[in-house]
Design an enzyme around this catalytic site. Structure first.
Site, PDB file in Angstrom:
ATOM      1  N   ASP A 153       0.835  -1.206   0.000  1.00  0.00           N
ATOM      2  CA  ASP A 153       0.000   0.000   0.000  1.00  0.00           C
ATOM      3  C   ASP A 153       0.868   1.253   0.000  1.00  0.00           C
ATOM      4  O   ASP A 153       0.611   2.211   0.722  1.00  0.00           O
ATOM      5  CB  ASP A 153      -0.960  -0.004   1.190  1.00  0.00           C
ATOM      6  CG  ASP A 153      -2.005   1.124   1.108  1.00  0.00           C
ATOM      7  OD1 ASP A 153      -2.321   1.548  -0.022  1.00  0.00           O
ATOM      8  OD2 ASP A 153      -2.467   1.583   2.166  1.00  0.00           O
ATOM      9  N   HIS A 196      -3.355   0.802  11.837  1.00  0.00           N
ATOM     10  CA  HIS A 196      -3.199  -0.595  11.458  1.00  0.00           C
ATOM     11  C   HIS A 196      -1.727  -0.937  11.300  1.00  0.00           C
ATOM     12  O   HIS A 196      -0.872  -0.054  11.215  1.00  0.00           O
ATOM     13  CB  HIS A 196      -3.929  -0.887  10.137  1.00  0.00           C
ATOM     14  CG  HIS A 196      -3.574   0.087   9.045  1.00  0.00           C
ATOM     15  ND1 HIS A 196      -4.366   1.172   8.732  1.00  0.00           N
ATOM     16  CD2 HIS A 196      -2.498   0.176   8.221  1.00  0.00           C
ATOM     17  CE1 HIS A 196      -3.807   1.867   7.758  1.00  0.00           C
ATOM     18  NE2 HIS A 196      -2.665   1.290   7.430  1.00  0.00           N
ATOM     19  N   GLN A 263      -3.726  -5.306   5.875  1.00  0.00           N
ATOM     20  CA  GLN A 263      -3.551  -4.269   6.890  1.00  0.00           C
ATOM     21  C   GLN A 263      -4.545  -4.524   8.015  1.00  0.00           C
ATOM     22  O   GLN A 263      -5.751  -4.325   7.849  1.00  0.00           O
ATOM     23  CB  GLN A 263      -3.780  -2.879   6.288  1.00  0.00           C
ATOM     24  CG  GLN A 263      -2.675  -2.444   5.328  1.00  0.00           C
ATOM     25  CD  GLN A 263      -3.054  -1.190   4.560  1.00  0.00           C
ATOM     26  OE1 GLN A 263      -4.192  -1.042   4.132  1.00  0.00           O
ATOM     27  NE2 GLN A 263      -2.097  -0.296   4.375  1.00  0.00           N
ATOM     28  N   ARG A 293       3.002  12.756  10.316  1.00  0.00           N
ATOM     29  CA  ARG A 293       1.727  12.693   9.599  1.00  0.00           C
ATOM     30  C   ARG A 293       0.893  11.591  10.230  1.00  0.00           C
ATOM     31  O   ARG A 293       1.238  10.409  10.140  1.00  0.00           O
ATOM     32  CB  ARG A 293       1.964  12.400   8.113  1.00  0.00           C
ATOM     33  CG  ARG A 293       0.678  12.235   7.295  1.00  0.00           C
ATOM     34  CD  ARG A 293       1.045  11.763   5.892  1.00  0.00           C
ATOM     35  NE  ARG A 293      -0.107  11.542   5.050  1.00  0.00           N
ATOM     36  CZ  ARG A 293      -0.835  10.425   5.012  1.00  0.00           C
ATOM     37  NH1 ARG A 293      -0.557   9.411   5.828  1.00  0.00           N
ATOM     38  NH2 ARG A 293      -1.856  10.298   4.177  1.00  0.00           N
ATOM     39  N   ASP A 295      -1.735   9.212  10.169  1.00  0.00           N
ATOM     40  CA  ASP A 295      -2.457   8.587   9.063  1.00  0.00           C
ATOM     41  C   ASP A 295      -3.831   8.084   9.505  1.00  0.00           C
ATOM     42  O   ASP A 295      -3.987   7.510  10.583  1.00  0.00           O
ATOM     43  CB  ASP A 295      -1.623   7.409   8.539  1.00  0.00           C
ATOM     44  CG  ASP A 295      -2.275   6.712   7.365  1.00  0.00           C
ATOM     45  OD1 ASP A 295      -2.550   7.388   6.358  1.00  0.00           O
ATOM     46  OD2 ASP A 295      -2.524   5.493   7.459  1.00  0.00           O
ATOM     47  N   GLU A 337      -4.291  13.665   8.794  1.00  0.00           N
ATOM     48  CA  GLU A 337      -4.747  13.242   7.466  1.00  0.00           C
ATOM     49  C   GLU A 337      -6.175  12.741   7.628  1.00  0.00           C
ATOM     50  O   GLU A 337      -6.411  11.611   8.056  1.00  0.00           O
ATOM     51  CB  GLU A 337      -3.840  12.147   6.896  1.00  0.00           C
ATOM     52  CG  GLU A 337      -4.151  11.786   5.447  1.00  0.00           C
ATOM     53  CD  GLU A 337      -4.912  10.466   5.285  1.00  0.00           C
ATOM     54  OE1 GLU A 337      -5.370  10.183   4.164  1.00  0.00           O
ATOM     55  OE2 GLU A 337      -5.046   9.721   6.269  1.00  0.00           O
ATOM     56  N   HIS A 401       0.148  11.957  -3.052  1.00  0.00           N
ATOM     57  CA  HIS A 401       0.339  10.581  -3.515  1.00  0.00           C
ATOM     58  C   HIS A 401      -0.995   9.883  -3.679  1.00  0.00           C
ATOM     59  O   HIS A 401      -1.080   8.846  -4.339  1.00  0.00           O
ATOM     60  CB  HIS A 401       1.177   9.805  -2.502  1.00  0.00           C
ATOM     61  CG  HIS A 401       0.416   9.461  -1.246  1.00  0.00           C
ATOM     62  ND1 HIS A 401       0.113  10.413  -0.291  1.00  0.00           N
ATOM     63  CD2 HIS A 401      -0.126   8.293  -0.800  1.00  0.00           C
ATOM     64  CE1 HIS A 401      -0.578   9.843   0.676  1.00  0.00           C
ATOM     65  NE2 HIS A 401      -0.737   8.565   0.400  1.00  0.00           N
ATOM     66  N   ASP A 402      -2.035  10.430  -3.064  1.00  0.00           N
ATOM     67  CA  ASP A 402      -3.342   9.782  -3.044  1.00  0.00           C
ATOM     68  C   ASP A 402      -4.199  10.285  -4.202  1.00  0.00           C
ATOM     69  O   ASP A 402      -3.812  11.176  -4.952  1.00  0.00           O
ATOM     70  CB  ASP A 402      -4.033  10.074  -1.715  1.00  0.00           C
ATOM     71  CG  ASP A 402      -4.621   8.826  -1.082  1.00  0.00           C
ATOM     72  OD1 ASP A 402      -4.962   7.901  -1.833  1.00  0.00           O
ATOM     73  OD2 ASP A 402      -4.740   8.786   0.149  1.00  0.00           O
TER      74      ASP A 402
END
Length: 642
Positions: A153, A196, A263, A293, A295, A337, A401-402
């Site tokens: 991922d 996760h 995950q 960051r 997540d 995020e 990146h997303d």
């Protein structure tokens, strides 16, 4: 950063609560907290323990061993603080004296994948002169931690937070890189993937093997009964990858996997998980990280009968981690995020929770304005949804990146006569070249042709028309970055955008990546375009020169620091307007999102001086007769007194 209470107030709060006093006394007696070496640590405990205990009590206060848990957690934090380098402790002290340091106009961010951009960590270190040339003072490296292949991922399936991927180097290489960046004046940003772990993490392997202790680190169920009860109120995040929120194991059990089957979601109902992840967080901080960051913040707490998103306990959990960081690594900044409804995004942002946060609404509405040639939604968002609490800041970006999702609020759109569902379908068609006349060459992510629902993958250049040779592609790129760099917050450049890197469609042929179209906009560093950045006649050269002018301009305008922003209505539907005010006068930003020249009338500009300087082009402009903006032009009009 949180404001510091006075020593007297902190002492009074501690003494007023017997449970707090017991914790402080137990900690002072602990062999894990050596005196006098730990006295600065204990001083921070006295200041921040009331907040830490209050948040932890919301999660675990019902337990009989709660006070012992808090003492053990602080003992662990003291060990991490003692291991923190002298250089980082000096930086901590400086940032406690200047808690607004990250709101400076000189903070300019970049983000990249280590392997795709520079091969390995030593390659990133070799790029430091280029980062300085570009003007970066903040570098986010996508997760370099050990992770399974090919199902990583993009680094967010972490197998160990204390090892890096073997092909990237070693943990010592990462520590050395952090030091080199700090010496170069560049803050390091790494992820704290705390919702996760990978299914190959040692905790997950132990749980799979039947270890009772580690089984409780995750949500493992012997049958579908409990997962079925949860899924009545859950939404599917990646339905193409696996339906629902749970994945089967070969032995017949089911495990909670919000995002991908590899995950495994952590069970923060177990305080041991909080303590274990606190150890990982402080280890990462001690590498020399300036920003963490955080997540997937919306998903970290689960409660039956709810959506398991944005729950109050998730906020308490993050605030507890924040309070612990104030004690053991006080120079650390949390970055949220949260790609959720705008109302929920801002709930994670405060000095006591996440001091900075991604601004997905602004990002999405920049692209919306480019497609529609209308600025109504973006203007509305800047005027109504941009303000943040003191001591916090947005992280603004053109793309990441997303994928790009259309995260505007339907109720905001309806006030402008826009139907949210229909408008999202239009935007999806426009950006994947299913709309006549579109300049964009994006790729759908999680595409559902039956409903028209999808999200968008694509580099900035390909979405702006450079891939198909549109004449205004370069101007669109500079326009987007010109607005983003001028709004309040930390600007973030996805590295490669500054030279016009195009989509990498070869990733769709890679079996390890073909199922995730986001790899299209995560190309390797384009050496040819990088070499052309100083050639004025090339697209790469034009984009690079344009962004360099913007970056240098921003760094020289103190009004672009901090969070103050005032909307400025241009009375032209294609021209965005806002002001960055200051004591010496404002800087007015105007941006034409149309491919045609647009005029702002003289009466609209009547409050401005008749003559101003455009800080983008470095030229003087007369405003008394109105102003005409060229197609896709951005202006920073400096009306400050000398």
């Amino acid at each position: 950063m949180p404001s510091e209470p006075s020593a007297a107030a902190a002492a009074a709060a501690t003494l007023a609560d017997p449970s707090l006093q017991r914790i402080v006394e137990a900690l002072a007696r602990s062999a894990a907290v050596p005196r006098p070496a730990a006295e600065p640590f204990l001083a921070r405990v006295r200041r921040h323990l009331p907040a830490l205990r209050a948040e932890l009590a919301l999660l675990y206060g019902h337990r009989g061993d709660f006070e012992a848990f808090v003492v053990a957690l602080l003992e662990q934090a003291c060990g991490a603080w003692l291991e923190r380098s002298a250089a980082l402790k000096r930086q901590d002290e400086q940032r406690e004296r200047d808690p607004a340091w990250f709101q400076s106009e000189r903070l300019i961010g970049g983000v990249c994948y280590v392997d795709l951009y520079a091969g390995d960590l030593r390659g990133i270190e070799a790029c430091i002169p280029y980062f300085r040339e570009l003007g970066l003072t903040y570098l986010h490296l996508m997760p370099p931690y050990d992770c399974p292949e090919p199902h990583s991922d993009g680094g967010y399936a972490v197998s160990s937070y204390r090892r890096v991927r073997r092909d990237l180097g070693s943990i010592d290489d990462l520590r050395r890189l952090a030091s080199a960046l700090r010496e170069a004046g560049i803050s390091l940003v790494l992820d704290f993937v705390f919702n996760h772990t990978s299914d190959e993490h040692a905790w997950a392997q132990a749980a799979r093997a039947g270890d009772a202790r580690h089984r409780d680190y995750y949500f493992l169920f012997d049958s579908r009964d409990e997962p079925d009860r949860y899924e009545r109120t859950l939404r599917e995040i990646f339905p193409e990858e696996h339906p629902g929120a749970f994945s089967p194991l070969p032995d017949g059990r089911w495990v909670w996997t919000t995002f991908h089957s590899y995950q495994w979601d952590l069970n923060y109902g177990n305080p041991e998980v909080f303590a274990a992840m606190a150890g990982e967080m402080l280890f990462i901080a001690n590498l020399g990280v300036d920003f963490l960051r955080m997540d997937a913040v919306a998903f970290v707490w689960k409660r039956l009968g709810t959506s398991c998103e944005n729950l109050p306990e998730a906020h308490a959990l993050i605030r507890a981690y924040n309070a612990l960081a104030r004690i053991a690594a006080p120079g650390l900044v949390f970055k949220s995020e949260a790609i959720v409804h705008p109302d929920d995004v801002v709930r994670y942002i405060s000095p006591a929770e996440c001091q900075v946060a991604y601004n997905p609404l602004q990002m999405a509405l920049l692209w919306n304005s480019l497609a529609t040639r209308e600025v109504n939604l973006l203007q509305q968002a800047l005027e109504e949804r941009n303000a943040l609490p003191d001591g916090t800041a947005w992280v603004n970006y053109v793309r990441s990146h997303d994928d790009i999702g259309w995260t505007f609020a339907d109720e905001d759109a309806m006030r402008l006569g826009i139907r949210g569902f229909d408008h999202r379908q239009f935007l999806n068609r426009f950006y994947v070249n299913r709309f006549p006349g579109s300049f964009a060459r994006g790729v759908p992510f999680q595409d559902n042709p039956a409903t028209g629902d999808c999200r968008i993958s694509g580099t900035c250049a390909s979405l702006c028309g450079l891939e198909q040779g549109d004449a205004l592609a370069v101007e669109r790129i500079v326009l987007l970055y010109g607005v983003m760099l001028a709004t309040s917050g930390i600007p973030l450049i996805y590295l490669g955008d500054e030279v016009g890197t195009l989509n990498d469609r070869s990733s769709l042929q890679d079996p390890a990546k073909a199922g995730d179209s986001r790899w299209v906009h995560r190309p390797r560093r384009d050496a040819a375009r990088q070499a052309q950045r100083l050639e004025a006649g090339t697209p790469a050269g034009r984009i690079y020169a344009g962004l360099r002018r913007l970056i240098e301009g921003r760094r020289s305008i103190p009004e672009f620091g901090g969070g103050r922003l005032i909307g400025f209505r241009t009375k032209n539907p294609s021209v965005l307007g806002f002001m960055r005010p200051g004591e010496a006068g404002p800087v007015l930003v105007l941006a034409n999102f149309s491919e045609h020249a647009q005029t702002v009338a003289a009466e609209v500009l009547s409050g401005m001086p008749p003559r101003v300087t455009d800080r983008v082009a470095g030229v003087a402009l007369e405003l008394s007769g109105g102003l005409t903006l060229a197609p896709c032009q951005v202006l920073w009009l400096d009306a400050r007194r000398a």
